[in-house]
Design an enzyme around this catalytic site. Structure first.
Site, mmCIF file in Angstrom:
data_model
loop_
_atom_site.group_PDB
_atom_site.id
_atom_site.type_symbol
_atom_site.label_atom_id
_atom_site.label_comp_id
_atom_site.label_asym_id
_atom_site.label_seq_id
_atom_site.Cartn_x
_atom_site.Cartn_y
_atom_site.Cartn_z
ATOM 1 N N LYS A 1 -0.833 14.881 10.112
ATOM 2 C CA LYS A 1 -0.603 15.424 8.770
ATOM 3 C C LYS A 1 -1.604 14.774 7.827
ATOM 4 C CE LYS A 1 2.984 11.971 7.851
ATOM 5 N NZ LYS A 1 4.396 11.762 7.473
ATOM 6 N N ASN B 1 -1.723 10.931 7.405
ATOM 7 C CA ASN B 1 -2.149 10.097 8.516
ATOM 8 C C ASN B 1 -3.635 10.243 8.824
ATOM 9 O OD1 ASN B 1 0.321 8.901 9.015
ATOM 10 N ND2 ASN B 1 0.974 10.508 10.429
ATOM 11 N N ASP C 1 2.364 13.541 15.071
ATOM 12 C CA ASP C 1 2.651 13.539 13.625
ATOM 13 C C ASP C 1 1.350 13.649 12.832
ATOM 14 O OD1 ASP C 1 4.252 13.564 11.388
ATOM 15 O OD2 ASP C 1 4.363 11.377 11.219
ATOM 16 N N LEU D 1 0.818 -1.219 0.000
ATOM 17 C CA LEU D 1 0.000 0.000 0.000
ATOM 18 C C LEU D 1 0.848 1.264 0.000
ATOM 19 C CD1 LEU D 1 -2.817 -0.965 2.541
ATOM 20 C CD2 LEU D 1 -2.941 -0.925 0.049
ATOM 21 N N LYS E 1 1.674 -3.593 8.867
ATOM 22 C CA LYS E 1 2.747 -2.606 8.871
ATOM 23 C C LYS E 1 3.983 -3.271 9.466
ATOM 24 C CE LYS E 1 4.166 1.836 10.836
ATOM 25 N NZ LYS E 1 3.761 3.000 11.638
#
Length: 709
Positions: free
Chosen positions: A190, A193, A188, A72, A95
């Site tokens: 952004k 995400n 984080d 992905l 992940k």
């Protein structure tokens, strides 16, 4: 596993001596791309240890429980694959971290911490974690699969409408508020995400940089000294300057960047314009965005729930489903805190401005120079309160922060000068109103004199010797008016004016004072470029300036009322008057000349003068003349003195009524003045003044006959 060196940004093969471990394309971008690239944190492993993402076939042996379907994407802390769990027949996201990361203990610990942090989160707007661990050399997550796109992909495909942005932000706020309450900071936030599935639901992913706030202080060892975590353009200033002290308010700053980018399509870099100047959006959105982007964490929103409340108050968008008790409690507490904060701000401003009126009171007896200093003190204090209010409003604080130090100093001086002018007008209005207050002088105004004697003219005529036995029917016919009491603004020049312009001078001074004070905030934060002086912050500056001006006017009114109440106690009981009368064989002109000469010697000014003819009815035969003359000290500092109980009159305000007859030549002068407060020294001063006036009238050309009190 590749042995050649690869770009830290895009993983393309690069020469071993490539500068900063980047390919030419990534160097042009400055190494600051926002999606799928390394974070700002110093990499835990050297660039040479970067690896090419394994193929699904290479991962099959490590994850026999999964069917690896496709790659992905790759992020700063790993790569993500689409996979399937055959036993549960569901799609998941896998992940994994680069194998080289396992050789860095801090990186492995950070991975474990991320997994545990995510496992604690159970919220519809947060990507769920199903499992985590280590398989061979791979550290991995098994997470919820979100079938959709991230916010960055959506922004690249089309322009996001402001209404869409205003609908997305509350969902992000809900997720972050839940995480913050669990003691987790994302660090984080952004567009990459923030995920949106095909049903439009918002999900926040990748809490890999989360910081557990409920851990002991030694947990900070997991974040190396001076190691910055995040994505540069979305990071709060404290993430760069003080990475060890980052808390949940860093996520609020990052959310502000994402919000601004969704609205405008641009990043808020340098001297950026508010969103309403870029797109058609409610100007109140500017305050939300700019408040989120405050560099000072103390001036930023303190809770992300406050952002949600403000956005929903603008859009009117509310949740269709009833909120949980926890969410309801949070919203109620947020609204309550904001209301209490505003009340405390107004109360403190009102108290300070009310107490500041002690300065004019203390300096009144120093005359004009004292009030000049008092107005300067009041102006400086008002400017300080204005600056404090500006710091609490994001749009105004941003305009101020964009000024250079020299421009800020000039603006401060200009604001103090404008506030000084405002208080000059305000003090002038209060002093003028004080002169006209009914509690100070109960004499009738000149324009009301004739009306007050309508039907009672015989009271005037019978004072003449010629009409003591038989009083004819007469009426007052206006003869002449001399408006010497023309109102002039300024300390020491304004006099009693009720008979001339009524409330006009007071209203004029009050309007000028309000205008000046309302412009103080704008003059403090206004940029120097003409085209920017009337930007989106203009209305905000006027609104907050008007609110502070209203507070200043209320405090001035309260101070005036306090002095009036004190005066009422001093003059409590029935009014007592001093009356003198002088009768002599001299004409009205001779009497007026004698009064004028006395006024010049005694330092008095004669104000409004008017005369009426006494004419018989119905023949219209003139049998006498009535004149009304007012006299007072020309300077308010000679009329009033400040004491601990307020302003006290120290010189009499005189009303002289002359009634003259022509056959025989005769004039009766009635002198009226209210008695002073119970003060022997002032009583003697009043008596001396009236004695001098009586003596001057008696010495007028002619033959005086009687006098009395």
């Amino acid at each position: 596993m590749a042995t050649a060196r690869f770009c830290n940004g895009c993983l393309k093969p690069i020469p071993m001596d490539a500068p900063q471990g980047l390919c030419p394309e990534c160097l042009v971008k400055g190494g600051f791309d926002t999606e799928g690239h390394p974070p700002t944190a110093a990499p835990a492993t050297p660039p040479e240890a970067r690896f090419m993402p394994p193929t699904p076939g290479e991962l099959a042996n490590a994850f026999p429980q999964l069917e690896i379907l496709e790659l992905l994407g790759q992020g700063g802390m790993g790569v993500v694959y689409k996979a399937r769990q055959p036993q549960l027949d569901r799609l998941v996201a896998l992940k994994i971290l680069p194998p080289a990361a396992g050789r860095d203990p801090s990186f492995a610990e950070r991975f474990t911490r991320e997994a545990r942090a995510l496992a604690r989160l159970n919220h519809p707007n947060i990507v769920s974690v199903y499992d985590f661990g280590q398989a061979r050399e791979f550290y991995y997550f098994i997470m919820e699969f979100v079938d959709g796109v991230n916010l960055r992909q959506l922004e690249q495909s089309r322009r996001i409408a402001p209404a869409e942005a205003l609908g997305i932000v509350p969902k992000i706020c809900e997720a972050l508020q839940y995480a913050h309450e669990e003691g987790i900071v994302h660090r984080d936030i952004k567009p990459g995400n923030i995920l949106l599935d095909k049903k439009g639901r918002v999900k926040i992913a990748d809490f890999g940089l989360a910081k557990l706030l409920d851990k002991e202080a030694n947990d900070f060892t997991l974040t190396r000294s001076q190691q910055v975590m995040g994505t540069p353009h979305y990071m709060a200033p404290e993430q760069i300057e003080k990475p060890q002290e980052v808390d949940h308010r860093a996520d609020i700053y990052s959310l502000g960047v994402v919000f601004y980018e969704m609205l405008t399509g641009e990043l808020p870099m340098g001297r950026f314009a508010p969103p309403s100047q870029k797109v058609q959006v409610d100007v109140r959105v500017d305050e939300v965005v700019l408040h989120s982007l405050e560099r000072d964490v103390e001036r930023r929103y303190q809770h992300v729930s406050e952002v949600r409340t403000d956005v929903e108050s603008i859009t009117g968008i509310m949740e269709k489903l009833p909120p949980t008790m926890r969410e309801l409690k949070t919203d109620v507490e947020t609204i309550s805190k904001r209301a209490k904060s505003r009340l405390r701000l107004w109360t403190s401003e009102f108290g300070i401005l009310l107490a500041s009126w002690l300065a004019p009171a203390a300096l009144w007896n120093l005359r004009s120079s004292g009030l000049f200093v008092a107005a300067l003190i009041l102006g400086a204090l008002f400017t300080a309160l204005t600056s404090r209010r500006a710091q609490l409003v994001p749009a105004l604080a941003q305009s101020w922060n964009h000024l250079s130090r020299a421009q800020q100093r000039v603006n401060i001086l200009g604001a103090v000068f404008v506030a000084f002018l405002g208080y000059c007008f305000l003090i002038g209005a209060l002093e003028t109103r004080w002169e006209a207050a009914p509690s100070r002088w109960q004499g009738r105004a000149i324009e009301k004199f004739a009306a007050s004697y309508k039907g009672h003219e015989h009271i005037l005529v019978r004072q003449l010797t010629a009409f003591k036995e038989q009083v004819p029917t007469v009426e007052l016919s206006p003869s002449s008016f001399t408006w010497r009491g023309f109102w002039q603004w300024g300390w020491g020049t304004s006099g009693p004016h009720e008979g001339t312009f009524g409330w006009l001078p007071i209203l004029l001074s009050g309007a000028l004072a309000s205008l000046c004070l309302a412009l103080v905030l704008w003059s403090l934060v206004a940029p120097w470029r003409l085209r920017e002086m009337f930007g989106s912050f203009w209305l905000t500056a006027l609104r907050h300036g008007a609110a502070l001006t209203a507070t200043a006017l209320l405090s001035a009114l309260a101070a005036y009322m306090a002095m009036t109440v004190a005066d009422m106690f001093d003059y409590s009981g029935p009014r007592k008057w001093l009356n003198r009368s002088v009768r002599g064989q001299f004409t009205a002109e001779q009497t007026a000349q004698a009064i004028e000469e006395w006024a010049q010697r005694a330092g008095y000014a004669t104000g409004d003068q008017a005369s009426w003819l006494l004419a018989t009815v119905p023949k219209g035969e003139v049998v006498g003349e009535v004149r009304l003359i007012q006299a007072w000290k020309p300077s308010p500092f000679d009329r009033w003195r400040m004491t601990w109980r307020g302003l006290k009159r120290i010189s009499p305000h005189l009303v002289l009524k002359t009634i003259s007859g022509s056959n025989p030549v005769e004039t009766v002068v009635n002198v009226d003045s209210i008695k002073p407060p119970e003060d022997p020294r002032l009583g003697q001063k009043w008596k001396t003044t009236l004695d001098d006036l009586e003596s001057a009238i008696k010495n007028a050309p002619g033959e005086p006959s009687t006098a009395g009190e």
